[in-house]
Scaffold this motif. Structure first.
Motif, PDB file in Angstrom:
ATOM      1  N   HIS A 167       0.688  18.487   2.000  1.00 57.97           N
ATOM      2  CA  HIS A 167      -0.242  19.127   1.062  1.00 57.97           C
ATOM      3  C   HIS A 167      -0.592  18.140  -0.038  1.00 57.97           C
ATOM      4  O   HIS A 167       0.274  17.417  -0.544  1.00 57.97           O
ATOM      5  N   MET A 168      -1.862  18.082  -0.384  1.00 55.70           N
ATOM      6  CA  MET A 168      -2.313  17.242  -1.496  1.00 55.70           C
ATOM      7  C   MET A 168      -3.162  18.094  -2.432  1.00 55.70           C
ATOM      8  O   MET A 168      -3.720  19.115  -2.028  1.00 55.70           O
ATOM      9  N   ARG A 169      -3.246  17.667  -3.659  1.00 53.89           N
ATOM     10  CA  ARG A 169      -4.064  18.364  -4.647  1.00 53.89           C
ATOM     11  C   ARG A 169      -4.931  17.352  -5.364  1.00 53.89           C
ATOM     12  O   ARG A 169      -4.448  16.317  -5.818  1.00 53.89           O
ATOM     13  N   LEU A 170      -6.223  17.642  -5.445  1.00 52.24           N
ATOM     14  CA  LEU A 170      -7.140  16.794  -6.200  1.00 52.24           C
ATOM     15  C   LEU A 170      -7.789  17.615  -7.302  1.00 52.24           C
ATOM     16  O   LEU A 170      -8.148  18.779  -7.093  1.00 52.24           O
ATOM     17  N   CYS A 171      -7.927  16.997  -8.490  1.00 52.79           N
ATOM     18  CA  CYS A 171      -8.409  17.707  -9.669  1.00 52.79           C
ATOM     19  C   CYS A 171      -8.834  16.673 -10.712  1.00 52.79           C
ATOM     20  O   CYS A 171      -8.475  15.497 -10.616  1.00 52.79           O
ATOM     21  N   GLU A 237      -4.643  13.514  -9.102  1.00 54.18           N
ATOM     22  CA  GLU A 237      -5.843  13.840  -9.879  1.00 54.18           C
ATOM     23  C   GLU A 237      -7.084  13.549  -9.038  1.00 54.18           C
ATOM     24  O   GLU A 237      -7.253  14.150  -7.986  1.00 54.18           O
ATOM     25  N   THR A 238      -7.952  12.636  -9.459  1.00 59.75           N
ATOM     26  CA  THR A 238      -9.214  12.421  -8.731  1.00 59.75           C
ATOM     27  C   THR A 238      -9.082  11.418  -7.593  1.00 59.75           C
ATOM     28  O   THR A 238     -10.073  11.162  -6.884  1.00 59.75           O
ATOM     29  N   VAL A 239      -7.904  10.815  -7.391  1.00 62.91           N
ATOM     30  CA  VAL A 239      -7.758   9.678  -6.471  1.00 62.91           C
ATOM     31  C   VAL A 239      -7.064  10.085  -5.174  1.00 62.91           C
ATOM     32  O   VAL A 239      -5.995  10.724  -5.194  1.00 62.91           O
ATOM     33  N   ASP A 255     -16.369  13.531   2.416  1.00 61.93           N
ATOM     34  CA  ASP A 255     -17.615  14.113   1.902  1.00 61.93           C
ATOM     35  C   ASP A 255     -17.336  15.450   1.222  1.00 61.93           C
ATOM     36  O   ASP A 255     -17.927  15.760   0.166  1.00 61.93           O
ATOM     37  N   THR A 256     -16.461  16.248   1.809  1.00 59.11           N
ATOM     38  CA  THR A 256     -16.124  17.552   1.222  1.00 59.11           C
ATOM     39  C   THR A 256     -15.458  17.373  -0.138  1.00 59.11           C
ATOM     40  O   THR A 256     -15.794  18.068  -1.110  1.00 59.11           O
ATOM     41  N   LEU A 257     -14.520  16.435  -0.217  1.00 62.72           N
ATOM     42  CA  LEU A 257     -13.823  16.213  -1.481  1.00 62.72           C
ATOM     43  C   LEU A 257     -14.767  15.648  -2.540  1.00 62.72           C
ATOM     44  O   LEU A 257     -14.676  16.014  -3.722  1.00 62.72           O
ATOM     45  N   ALA A 258     -15.663  14.780  -2.146  1.00 59.18           N
ATOM     46  CA  ALA A 258     -16.622  14.221  -3.097  1.00 59.18           C
ATOM     47  C   ALA A 258     -17.506  15.322  -3.679  1.00 59.18           C
ATOM     48  O   ALA A 258     -17.889  15.263  -4.857  1.00 59.18           O
ATOM     49  N   GLN A 265     -12.380   9.685  -6.286  1.00 55.14           N
ATOM     50  CA  GLN A 265     -12.285   8.260  -5.980  1.00 55.14           C
ATOM     51  C   GLN A 265     -11.423   8.065  -4.730  1.00 55.14           C
ATOM     52  O   GLN A 265     -10.288   8.549  -4.684  1.00 55.14           O
ATOM     53  N   LEU A 266     -11.935   7.369  -3.771  1.00 54.01           N
ATOM     54  CA  LEU A 266     -11.220   7.075  -2.537  1.00 54.01           C
ATOM     55  C   LEU A 266     -10.763   5.623  -2.544  1.00 54.01           C
ATOM     56  O   LEU A 266     -11.568   4.713  -2.766  1.00 54.01           O
ATOM     57  N   VAL A 267      -9.465   5.424  -2.317  1.00 52.36           N
ATOM     58  CA  VAL A 267      -8.931   4.082  -2.093  1.00 52.36           C
ATOM     59  C   VAL A 267      -8.417   4.076  -0.661  1.00 52.36           C
ATOM     60  O   VAL A 267      -7.349   4.617  -0.365  1.00 52.36           O
ATOM     61  N   GLU A 268      -9.218   3.496   0.230  1.00 56.22           N
ATOM     62  CA  GLU A 268      -8.892   3.514   1.651  1.00 56.22           C
ATOM     63  C   GLU A 268      -8.423   2.128   2.085  1.00 56.22           C
ATOM     64  O   GLU A 268      -9.063   1.126   1.794  1.00 56.22           O
ATOM     65  N   VAL A 269      -7.297   2.101   2.787  1.00 54.77           N
ATOM     66  CA  VAL A 269      -6.728   0.843   3.258  1.00 54.77           C
ATOM     67  C   VAL A 269      -7.199   0.589   4.683  1.00 54.77           C
ATOM     68  O   VAL A 269      -6.919   1.384   5.582  1.00 54.77           O
ATOM     69  N   PRO A 270      -7.928  -0.500   4.916  1.00 58.76           N
ATOM     70  CA  PRO A 270      -8.460  -0.763   6.257  1.00 58.76           C
ATOM     71  C   PRO A 270      -7.358  -1.075   7.264  1.00 58.76           C
ATOM     72  O   PRO A 270      -6.409  -1.810   6.960  1.00 58.76           O
ATOM     73  N   ALA A 271      -7.489  -0.534   8.468  1.00 60.00           N
ATOM     74  CA  ALA A 271      -6.524  -0.803   9.523  1.00 60.00           C
ATOM     75  C   ALA A 271      -6.519  -2.269   9.917  1.00 60.00           C
ATOM     76  O   ALA A 271      -5.482  -2.803  10.355  1.00 60.00           O
TER      77      ALA A 271
END
Length: 412
Positions: A167-171, A237-239, A255-258, A265-271
Motif C-alpha cells: 500500500h502506498m499513499r500520495l498527498c 507525499e507527492t513523490v 497518468d491516474t496519479l498525475a 512527481q515520478l522518480v523512475e529507475v530505468p531497467a
C-alpha cells in the motif's frame, strides 16, 4: 498537535533465525541454515530508530511475539516439545519484526469518518506468518486504542493481505487528504502473488477511503523476487520512487496519479541502468522515503545498496540533479536484510497526532537505551539451525520477551 508521520518499527525478536521459510523471498531462502545473530539484529534495529530520532522523526515501536507460538501449536494439538520439526520452525519465526506487514493504514484525512483506520494483515500465504495476526491485533488495539483510531480484524482467508508493504499513499502533505494506492498481484512466475485484489478492496471499503487506486504489480517483478510492492516502489507525499518494471500497467497508473495528486512527481529507475536483480539484491526501494523536518526528502536505505555499483552510482547521479530526493542516508540492517527485510520492512507508517498513541509504544533516546540494555542482556547472541528444538533456548526466548515487556510496562 498537527498530524505527522510516525514510523513504528518492529523490534527484532530473540528468536530471529534463518530457517528459509519464505518461498519467493530470495534472501531468506538463500541464507537458509546459516547462523543468525538475534542480539546484533535487534541492536541494528535500535540503531536505525536512533538514527531516525536524530533526524527529528517521531518514532514508535511494535513488540516481538511469543515464540515458540504455543497458542498456534496447541491449535494443532501439539507443543514445542513434541511438534514435528517443520511445524516447530514455523512457530519460531521472528517475522513479526517486519512491521510493514502488520497492517494497512488509512490516515484520518483520507477516510469518510475522519478517523485513522488500521486493518491487521492476515498473511495467509506463508504458514510461518499466518499465525501472527492475533498478537498483532492485540498490540494495535493497545497502541491505537483512542477515539481517533479504528482498528479492524483481518480480511478473512482465503484472500491474502500482507499489509502496508503493498500500500502506498500520495498527498500534498501528510496531514492533507491523499490517494490510497493498493498494489496487488495476479501472477508471479514460479512464486505466489501475496496480495489479492479482493483483500485490497475489502480493506479500502472497511476504512472508508475516499480516493483509491488499485494497481497490479508486474509478473516480472514478483518472479524476480519482489514478493511485496515495497521491494520495487516507495512513495512519500507527492513523490513516487519506482523501478521501471514495478507495475503491470505503469503508464495508466502514472497518468491516474498525475490527475489526482497536485504536484505529483515520478522518480523512475530505468531497467537499463539498474536491473530488477540489482534492485532486489540491494533493496534500493525497500527504503524509508521521508520528509525531513528541516525540509526536503531523504532516502534511508540499507548499507547494502553501497555494495552494488550500478545502484550506488545511479543514486549519486540522482541526488546530484534537481529531483525531489536530496539526501541518501545508509543504515546497517544486515541481519534483517539476510532474512529478506530492509529498512522499510521494519516499519509501519502511521499519520496521526503522536499524543493520541499509547505512550508505551512511543520511544525517545532514553527508552531506546533501556530497550537496548534488555536486548544486550537477554537476546541470544547466535542461533544455529540445529538449536531450534532446544527447550533451553525456548525458555531463554520467553524470558527475554518478558523482560522487554516488563521494562516497557506492558503485559505479556
Amino acid at each position: 498537535m498537527p498530524l505527522v508521520e510516525v514510523n513504528f518499527d518492529g523490534i527484532v525478536g530473540p528468536s530471529h533465525n534463518y530457517a528459509g521459510l519464505s518461498f519467493g523471498n530470495l534472501a531468506a531462502t538463500g541464507n537458509a541454515g546459516k547462523t543468525a545473530h538475534p542480539r546484533a539484529a535487534a541492536l541494528q534495529g535500535v540503531a536505525k530508530m536512533r538514527h531516525n530520532l536524530a533526524l527529528g522523526l517521531p518514532q514508535g515501536i511494535l513488540l516481538p511475539h511469543p515464540r515458540p507460538d504455543a497458542r498456534w501449536l496447541a491449535s494443532l494439538a501439539t507443543d514445542a516439545a513434541h511438534a514435528e520439526p517443520h511445524l516447530l520452525a514455523q512457530s519460531l519465526s521472528a517475522s513479526a519484526m517486519w512491521a510493514a506487514n502488520a497492517a494497512t493504514v488509512s490516515p484520518a484525512p483520507d477516510t469518510l469518518d475522519g478517523k485513522c483506520h488500521l486493518s491487521a494483515a492476515n498473511l495467509v500465504t506463508m504458514l510461518h506468518r499466518s499465525h501472527e495476526w492475533p498478537e498483532t491485533l492485540r498490540q494495535l488495539r493497545l497502541a491505537f486504542g483512542g477515539s481517533d483510531f479504528v482498528v479492524h480484524a483481518p480480511v478473512p482467508a482465503p484472500f491474502s493481505d500482507e499489509g502496508a508493504a503493498n500500500h502506498m499513499r500520495l498527498c500534498e502533505r501528510h496531514d492533507a487528504p491523499g490517494v490510497g494506492v493498493f498494489v496487488y498481484g495476479e501472477r508471479g512466475g514460479p512464486f505466489p502473488a501475496r496480495q489479492h485484489i479482493e483483500a485490497s478492496k475489502a480493506v479500502a471499503r472497511a476504512h472508508g477511503v475516499r480516493d483509491t487506486v488499485f494497481a497490479q504489480q508486474s509478473e516480472e517483478a514478483i518472479a524476480a523476487g519482489a514478493f511485496h510492492n515495497d521491494v520495487v516502489a516507495v512513495a512519500n507525499e507527492t513523490v513516487l520512487f519506482a523501478h521501471e518494471q514495478a507495475f503491470a500497467d505503469k503508464q495508466r497508473l502514472f497518468d491516474t496519479l498525475a490527475a489526482k495528486v497536485s504536484g505529483f512527481q515520478l522518480v523512475e529507475v530505468p531497467a537499463a541502468e539498474i536491473s530488477l536483480a540489482d534492485a532486489i539484491k540491494s533493496y534500493l526501494f525497500n527504503a524509508q522515503l521521508v520528509t525531513l523536518p528541516t525540509g526536503g526528502m531523504a532516502l534511508i536505505l540499507p548499507t547494502d545498496a553501497q555494495d552494488v555499483p550500478a545502484v550506488w552510482n545511479w543514486l549519486q547521479t540522482m541526488i546530484a540533479g534537481n529531483g525531489p530526493i536530496r539526501q541518501l542516508l545508509p543504515v546497517d540492517v544486515r541481519e534483517s536484510m539476510a532474512n529478506g527485510g530492509g529498512p522499510a520492512c521494519l516499519r509501519l507508517r502511521v499519520v496521526c497526532d503522536p499524543g493520541t498513541i499509547d505512550p508505551r509504544f512511543m520511544v525517545d533516546a532514553a527508552k531506546l537505551d533501556a530497550i537496548a540494555a534488555v536486548i544486550s542482556a537477554e537476546w541470544p547472541e547466535a542461533i544455529e539451525a540445529a538449536q531450534l528444538n532446544d527447550l533451553a533456548l525456548h525458555a531463554q526466548l520467553t524470558k527475554a520477551r518478558e523482560s522487554l515487556f516488563e521494562t516497557l510496562n506492558l503485559t505479556v
